[in-house]
Each structure stands twice: as C-alpha cells, then as structure tokens.
Design a protein around this motif. Structure first.
Motif, mmCIF file in Angstrom:
data_model
loop_
_atom_site.group_PDB
_atom_site.id
_atom_site.type_symbol
_atom_site.label_atom_id
_atom_site.label_comp_id
_atom_site.label_asym_id
_atom_site.label_seq_id
_atom_site.Cartn_x
_atom_site.Cartn_y
_atom_site.Cartn_z
ATOM 1 N N ARG A 26 -7.695 16.926 -19.678
ATOM 2 C CA ARG A 26 -8.089 15.042 -20.379
ATOM 3 C C ARG A 26 -6.638 14.560 -20.705
ATOM 4 O O ARG A 26 -6.805 13.331 -20.607
ATOM 5 C CB ARG A 26 -8.914 15.401 -21.119
ATOM 6 N N GLU A 27 -5.884 15.780 -20.610
ATOM 7 C CA GLU A 27 -4.716 14.520 -21.661
ATOM 8 C C GLU A 27 -4.142 13.930 -20.442
ATOM 9 O O GLU A 27 -3.604 12.940 -21.363
ATOM 10 C CB GLU A 27 -3.744 15.365 -22.757
ATOM 11 N N HIS A 28 -4.291 14.458 -19.358
ATOM 12 C CA HIS A 28 -3.933 12.985 -18.385
ATOM 13 C C HIS A 28 -4.734 12.684 -17.280
ATOM 14 O O HIS A 28 -4.146 12.567 -16.187
ATOM 15 C CB HIS A 28 -2.272 14.802 -17.560
ATOM 16 N N PHE A 29 -5.669 12.560 -18.046
ATOM 17 C CA PHE A 29 -6.638 12.178 -17.252
ATOM 18 C C PHE A 29 -6.464 10.269 -17.296
ATOM 19 O O PHE A 29 -6.847 10.044 -16.170
ATOM 20 C CB PHE A 29 -8.158 11.638 -18.233
ATOM 21 N N GLN A 30 -5.576 9.665 -18.010
ATOM 22 C CA GLN A 30 -5.210 8.322 -17.968
ATOM 23 C C GLN A 30 -4.836 7.129 -16.020
ATOM 24 O O GLN A 30 -5.442 7.014 -15.488
ATOM 25 C CB GLN A 30 -4.230 7.386 -18.812
ATOM 26 N N ARG A 31 -3.930 8.445 -15.728
ATOM 27 C CA ARG A 31 -3.526 8.265 -14.512
ATOM 28 C C ARG A 31 -4.949 8.640 -13.392
ATOM 29 O O ARG A 31 -4.323 8.160 -12.053
ATOM 30 C CB ARG A 31 -2.155 9.081 -14.248
ATOM 31 N N LEU A 32 -5.284 9.443 -13.506
ATOM 32 C CA LEU A 32 -5.992 9.657 -12.531
ATOM 33 C C LEU A 32 -7.526 8.747 -12.626
ATOM 34 O O LEU A 32 -7.804 7.861 -11.541
ATOM 35 C CB LEU A 32 -6.955 10.745 -13.422
ATOM 36 N N GLY A 33 -7.639 8.224 -13.882
ATOM 37 C CA GLY A 33 -9.125 7.193 -13.951
ATOM 38 C C GLY A 33 -8.759 5.267 -13.586
ATOM 39 O O GLY A 33 -9.402 5.157 -13.025
ATOM 40 N N GLU A 34 -7.122 5.486 -14.149
ATOM 41 C CA GLU A 34 -7.060 4.070 -12.659
ATOM 42 C C GLU A 34 -7.066 4.561 -10.803
ATOM 43 O O GLU A 34 -7.281 2.888 -10.306
ATOM 44 C CB GLU A 34 -4.931 4.031 -13.024
ATOM 45 N N ALA A 35 -7.312 6.025 -10.742
ATOM 46 C CA ALA A 35 -7.188 5.560 -9.611
ATOM 47 C C ALA A 35 -8.585 5.571 -8.652
ATOM 48 O O ALA A 35 -9.030 5.672 -7.900
ATOM 49 C CB ALA A 35 -6.227 6.934 -8.495
ATOM 50 N N GLY A 37 -11.546 5.124 -11.239
ATOM 51 C CA GLY A 37 -12.454 4.595 -12.211
ATOM 52 C C GLY A 37 -13.134 5.353 -13.531
ATOM 53 O O GLY A 37 -12.120 6.347 -13.824
ATOM 54 N N ALA A 38 -14.798 4.918 -13.509
ATOM 55 C CA ALA A 38 -14.314 5.189 -14.821
ATOM 56 C C ALA A 38 -15.393 6.621 -14.501
ATOM 57 O O ALA A 38 -15.600 7.190 -13.663
ATOM 58 C CB ALA A 38 -15.758 4.463 -15.258
ATOM 59 N N ASP A 39 -15.410 7.418 -16.012
ATOM 60 C CA ASP A 39 -15.318 8.789 -15.593
ATOM 61 C C ASP A 39 -16.998 8.802 -15.432
ATOM 62 O O ASP A 39 -17.949 8.023 -15.595
ATOM 63 C CB ASP A 39 -15.399 8.938 -17.344
ATOM 64 N N VAL A 40 -17.148 10.315 -15.481
ATOM 65 C CA VAL A 40 -18.982 10.417 -14.516
ATOM 66 C C VAL A 40 -18.948 10.754 -16.224
ATOM 67 O O VAL A 40 -19.524 11.598 -16.946
ATOM 68 C CB VAL A 40 -18.766 12.025 -14.064
#
Length: 618
Positions: A26-35, A37-40
């Motif tokens: 979770r601590e590194h989720f920001q870059r993943l979210g940019e690709a 989209g919104a969380d499940v």
C-alpha cells in the motif's frame, strides 16, 4: 502513445513472483493508482466511510493477515474525514477527534504497542472520538495479555471465530474472512487489472498481428464465462489457504503479463513473427504457476492451493481426442485449436500457423511453432516417424521446463473458454478438475445461506460421513458416532474405514442442520462468498464440522462410490475432533453395536452379550 503500456508496468509491480513487486504494498500504491485508476471498492471500506461520515464515537479494530486490505481501509477512512493516511504507524489524529493506528505491528516494541492501544481504549471509554486500529492478531493478543481489557478480548475472540463482533461501541473485524471471490468484488478485482480502457496498446503493439500475449490474456479475462471458471479455481485454492486481496491481484497480474515487457514482445515479434509466443504465455496456464519454479509457487499459498485442482492433468477421452482430430468438434473448439478452415490465414502465410488467431492457440515443438490443430494432424497423419516422435514429445512431455505439454495447455484452455461446449461450467469443472463436486458444494452453501430446504443434501452428507468413519453408508438410522478410539487408531489422514468399527451412538437426521460459516454481522461488514458449510448438531457451535472443498469431495466420493477415497491429514483431524466432541456430549447408546461393512448388506450389528444366572441350592 508510449513505448510501454502503463498497465503492463503496473501489473509487473503487483506480482510478488519477481523483485519488482513494489505495487503489491500500500505504501507504494500511488504510482500503481496512476496507471490502473481508483482503488477496488470493498464492503468494509464502504462501512468505515459511512461510520466516518456519521461522526458516531467508538472504535473499529481490523485484524487479519498482511495483504487483506487493512491499510487500504485506513486510507479510505482518513480521506472520508478530510485527512490523509498517516505516514507513521503510531496513533495519529488525521482530523479533529478522528484517530488512526495504521499498523500496530509496525511500532518498535511491545511497550509502544501497549501504550498506543491503551490510549485508544482510554479514548473509547471517555467517548472522545473515533478510533480505527489495524493490527495483526498476534500483536493484538500480546498487548491484551498485559492490558487485560475484557471487552476487547471478548470481541477479539468472537471475531476470530465468527468474523466480526460488536461490544458496546467497539467493533472488531477479522478481515481474513473477506473473500475476493465474493459477488461484485470478484469482477471489480478483474476490472481493476484488465478493463478495456487500460489495454488500448502501446506504440507498435503487435496485437493486431496476433502476437501480443499480454493483450490476448487481458481480452480473454474480460469474458464473463472465463471469469466464472477462474472464480471456481480460486474458490478451490481458498479452501487450502486464506486468500488475501494482495495475493489474488498478484496471481492475476502474473497470469496476464508474467515477466514480459512491451519492448520484449515487440522485439521478439520482429525477429520471429507469430512464432515468438505460444500458449505457455497464456493466462490459463500462468494462473496455476506456468513459467514459475516450484520455489516461486510456494510464495503463494493460493496458487499452490489452486494447483491441487490438477487443471490440465485430468484426462478426458473426448477432449483429448479433439486435440488429435478436430473433425466433428464444436466450432468454438475448432477455433481454439486454430482450425484453418474457420479462420483466414495470417500475414506470414505459414502452413503450420494457418488458422492461428493469437499466441494462445500455438505450441512450440522441435518441428517449429504450430497450432494445436496442426500438431494434431502431425501426430495423427504424418508418415515421417521423426515428425511423429517430435509431435508426441510436444504433446505429452513439452520440454520439461517452461514449455508445458500441449495436451495440458489444451485442457486448461478448454476449461476456461469452451465450457459451454463441454456441457456447461459445472460439467466442465467435473470433467477437467480433480474436484468433481465443487459446484454441488457451492449450491449447497448458497441454499443454506438463503435458509432453503437442504434435507436431501444433509442425507447425502451423512451417508458419506458414515462410510468414511465406519464403512456403513446408510443414512437411515442417522449420523453414526463411532467410538473415538476407532478413529484415533486409524492411519494419519486415512479415509479408509476401520473394519469393523464400534458404534458409540446415533444422531437422528432431524437433529442435524447445515449452515454457512459467514453470517450475521460479518456478512454485513465484509465481502463474503458462501463456499464452505458447517454440519451442526442441535444448532450448537461446539458440535459443528466445517466442510471445505477437499472434505466435501471425500464425503461425496464415499457416498457415491463406497470405496477408499484417498488421504487428507487436516480433514481427518477435523473429523476426529468433531466426533470426539460429539461422543463427549452424547449419552452412549442403549446397546453395543458394531458397524460391519463386510456383511451383506453392510449393517449395524447389535451385539448381545451372554446372560449368566447362578443357581441357588437349597
């Protein structure tokens, strides 16, 4: 248009099977979210957001394994009150009178954990705000041993048994009871990774040439029928391990992209054209560990559990025959095989690849890369013994490394994409998985959850249990309770019944019921999927037997075939515990009985002891 599709890089970072796995945390989720989209969205996240908006004082404690989504829920709560997820793990005020402990386990020592938990409990007692605490069970118990807080200890014990508990203004949720295969959540997880807008293609993508395995995998996983078949497989894996959202996303990410990059796909296609990639890059084999070493597979208990279903290793005469000769097979099967009579030839004009639409219908052999259809023709009609031998090697052996046997890949693909041609999803599972009765178990669980009549199903369960423990399979006299010594004397894990077995007592069918483990508060707070069931005597929690897929398989096989049904150490231990508790709670029968499976017909034999009298002499 970028050289690498952002979704590809994001999915690689989600997988825990390589060094690049930052996105799994979770601590590194920001870059993943940019690709991506919104969380499940989850039911638990919606619950804490509603609670946050209400402003109602109290505390919510989330306990569970790493990767179950506790930190994601903490972030949802923080945003709902207008704050941000704390960077540290200690007690943090994210908004006025709104407090979050992101991870009690992350604090440096026991003293820090105890003082943090004590501050939460003090605030709860004074009604001074809202507190959200995330903590693993072991750390929470260690802190409670010193603090001795009765309400939290009681709620924690109840939550670990039933999934959630509420004591006053305190709610404890065991997030391990969340099921990624729950209705709604399952599709949301897959959409998060493979929805169409994520997979428009990168610059120079060879997908239209039939040479991008990653986009082909993503496209297949948007098919509702494929998703349902994969859901069944994950349900079976969940019977062997606690599936976390992190692990499910990791397995799915590996299934879609593996360790590929867009650059690698384009370079290989440039050099080898359509022969660059084959079915070994298909989601249907990667999802059960294709392309991974056994050591890597062991990192995922869920994947290891899914492999126990033996997908691809269960033979079927008709399905295997279609691989050798597609004549007479349904059109959908012929398309999957790459039958050139149904599909226009590709741009390279290769005879071996005529009819190929994607890497998923190709296999690699010593004679070159070819379609399933061409491999079948090679093996069946070629007069060249070398070609036939090479074809047979590819068919049944592969290269014993990354290139799986073609017949394994064929069965795996048909399980997912030709279920209707095989008689429907349930029939496909029965024909191609090592679990024949998984669909029956799911139906039973769903009927029990809806409080529908399950008398017939209970009778079948009793028939199977009676055979497993005594060798006597009739349910008419009720559930046979063996003498505990007969069960404990058995070989560890053996489902082979003792011959004969002493009977301690009988429980009439009307005292038995079936229920689902997840009910009540946990069903309102978590996404649950009713797959397991409990057989309960007199509605008593202490007289219940948890029946998961493997045990249900043994029970139904015993009922239907009345023969030895294999081995299951954990399941046999559960049976021993259940019958021991039952024998302790039940009064002994009014007569000595022996279950004799060797009699004709098998029967419960009542033993009459000799009656002695003494004569009195005058």
């Amino acid at each position: 248009m970028s050289d690498e599709l952002p979704a590809v890089a994001a999915l690689r970072s989600l997988s825990v099977f390589s060094a690049d796995q930052a996105g799994a945390y979770r601590e590194h989720f920001q870059r993943l979210g940019e690709a991506l989209g919104a969380d499940v969205p989850t039911r638990l996240a919606q619950y804490v957001a509603t609670w946050a908006e209400s402003g109602q004082a109290g505390a919510v404690v989330l306990t569970g394994n790493a990767g179950t989504g506790k930190t994601a829920v903490a972030e949802t709560y923080s945003r709902a009150v207008g704050g941000d997820l704390p960077e540290g793990d200690d007690l943090c005020e994210v908004a006025s009178s709104r407090w979050v402990v992101k991870d009690l386990s992350g604090l440096p020592d026991d003293a820090a954990r105890r003082s943090t938990l004590q501050a939460v409990l003090t605030g709860l007692a004074t009604g001074s705000g809202q507190y959200l605490v995330c903590a693993n069970e072991g750390v929470l118990r260690d802190a409670l041993d010193t603090l001795d807080h009765k309400d939290l200890a009681t709620a924690l014990d109840q939550a670990l048994r039933s999934g959630a508990a509420e004591v006053g203004k305190l709610v404890v949720v065991n997030v391990n009871r969340q099921r990624p295969t729950a209705p709604g959540l399952w599709d949301a997880l897959l959409d998060f990774l493979v929805r169409e807008d994520l997979w428009s293609g990168c610059a120079g993508c060879p997908f239209d040439l039939g040479s991008c395995p990653m986009r082909s995998n993503a496209e297949a996983l948007r098919d509702p029928r494929v998703r349902e078949q994969l859901r069944t497989l994950v349900r079976l894996g969940a019977g062997e391990a606690v599936p976390t959202i992190r692990e499910v996303l990791s397995v799915l990410a590996w299934a879609v992209v593996g360790d590929r990059t867009c650059k690698h796909v384009k370079t290989a296609t440039r050099d080898m054209e359509r022969a660059a990639f084959t079915a070994t890059d298909g989601y249907f084999t990667r999802v059960v560990g294709g392309g991974l070493t056994l050591d890597a597979i062991e990192r995922s208990p869920l994947m290891a559990g899914m492999r126990t279903a033996q997908l691809g290793h269960v033979s079927d005469l008709e399905i295997d025959g279609w691989l050798r000769d597609t004549t007479g097979a349904p059109d959908v099967v012929r398309l999957l095989a790459g039958d050139p009579s149904l599909v226009e030839d590709g741009p390279d004009g290769s005879l071996a690849l005529a009819g190929s639409r994607s890497p998923q219908d190709r296999v690699r052999t010593k004679q070159g890369t070819m379609t399933f259809h061409h491999l079948g023709e090679l093996v069946s009609t070629s007069e060249d013994p070398t070609k036939v031998d090479d074809g047979l090697d590819a068919l049944v052996s592969g290269d014993r490394d990354s290139n799986a046997p073609a017949q394994v890949l064929w069965r795996q693909r048909l399980y997912f994409e030709a279920s209707q041609a095989l008689g429907g999803a349930d029939v496909a599972s029965r024909r191609l998985l090592g679990y024949r009765y998984v669909a029956d178990l799911v139906r039973l669980a769903q009927k029990a959850a809806r409080s529908e009549d399950v008398v017939i199903e209970v009778s079948e369960v009793v028939r199977g249990l009676n055979f497993l423990v005594t060798g006597f399979s009739s349910p008419h006299e009720g559930l046979v309770v063996p003498d505990p010594a007969c069960l404990f004397a058995r070989d560890p894990g053996s489902f082979r019944p003792a011959r004969p077995s002493l009977v301690y007592g009988l429980v009439p069918l009307e005292r038995l019921s079936v229920r689902v483990p997840d009910r009540g508060l946990v069903e309102r707070l978590l996404d649950v999927d009713h797959v397991d069931v409990e057989l309960v005597v007199d509605s008593r929690d202490d007289l219940s037997l948890r029946i998961r897929p493997k045990m249900y398989e043994a029970i139904r096989e015993a009922a239907d075939f009345q023969g030895p049904v294999g081995q299951g150490v954990a399941e046999m231990n559960d049976l021993r515990g259940f019958y021991s508790r039952l024998a302790s709670a039940e009064a002994a029968g009014d007569a000595i009985r022996v279950a004799d499976p060797d009699s004709d017909p098998p029967a419960l034999v009542k033993v009459n002891l000799p009656y002695f009298t003494t004569s009195r002499r005058a």
